[in-house]
Design a protein around this motif. Structure first.
Motif: not given
Length: 275
Positions: A137-166
């Protein structure tokens, strides 16, 4: 070389049926076309610009910032088409907005997962680049998403995702009449032990393709199920939509600060005042 009948550089894109005048620089990418209506609820205004197949596009503003949304349908093949055609009409930032299954026990249904990188278990990105190329992920996008979640007060986690086809076999679920794919019995445990946070179906292709083209991409998903605890509820869908919407506005502010300071990339020395 392609013939004129397959020219991918037409003003109006073949699958999405959008042109440069239809979309903003930043596009939110939900899978489900019906999720579009839930996303635009957080905008100041919007207009439907196109609807063809699974691809539904709307454009509007949020706090004065132009923003678009295009649904991609399920899976990386159709998501890749969306990124390709949106890039060709000038879009520069892509944020996947979706749902996912968590695989770490401390993650609750309704929490957000902000992806920093992804395991490329889907096959679409393999057709673009060698398999050991990272999906980040682009780190600017990550920073903006984290800042948004913080401002909105939502519980969030950052890290690695697995993307599957099925959805079934590729995510370690039983298929028809109990069919089990090779390795399905310990897939989730292996991912959990590797500190992978969640499983979904589009993020790695979106981020890989964006990186190849020098564009920005990231992903925020709401946890619908926890594969470790067995919890499952379709709740909190609007949190990812609201977070991505605010992140789009914050990215625009970050870009303005960068321009004012002559900076190429966002960094910790730049201040972003709250509205």
């Amino acid at each position: 070389m392609t013939g004129d009948s397959e020219n991918p550089n037409s003003d109006v894109q073949y699958h999405l049926e959008v042109s440069a005048d239809d979309v903003a620089d930043t596009v939110l990418l939900p899978g489900n076309p019906e999720r579009l209506e839930k996303i635009v609820e957080f905008w100041d205004d919007h207009e439907i610009r196109a609807h063809h197949r699974e691809y539904r596009t709307a454009t509007g503003t949020t706090d004065g910032t132009p923003i678009s949304v295009t649904s991609t349908g399920i899976g990386s093949p159709s998501a890749a088409i969306a990124v390709e055609e949106l890039a060709r009409v000038g879009c520069e930032t892509f944020i996947r907005v979706g749902s996912c299954g968590a695989i770490q026990p401390e993650m609750d249904v309704g929490d957000l997962v902000i992806t920093t990188g992804a395991v490329r278990q889907e096959g679409t990105s393999d057709e673009y680049v060698r398999e050991d190329y990272p999906a980040t992920a682009d780190y600017e996008v990550v920073c903006a998403l984290v800042a948004a979640a913080e401002r909105l007060g939502y519980d969030y986690h950052t890290g690695v995702t697995m993307s599957a086809d099925s959805f079934y076999a590729g995510q370690g679920r039983p298929g028809f009449e109990g069919f089990e794919a090779a390795g399905a019995d310990d897939l989730v445990d292996q991912l959990k032990d590797a500190n992978v946070k969640n499983i979904e179906m589009e993020a790695s292709a979106i981020m890989t393709i964006a990186n190849l083209y020098g564009l920005r991409a990231g992903a925020v998903c709401t946890v619908y199920a926890n594969r470790e605890t067995g919890a499952f509820r379709t709740e909190g869908e609007s949190r990812a939509a609201e977070t991505a919407t605010l992140a789009t506005h914050l990215l625009a502010k970050m870009d303005a600060v960068k321009r004012a300071h002559g900076a190429e990339r966002w960094h910790a020395g730049l201040a972003l005042e709250e509205d």
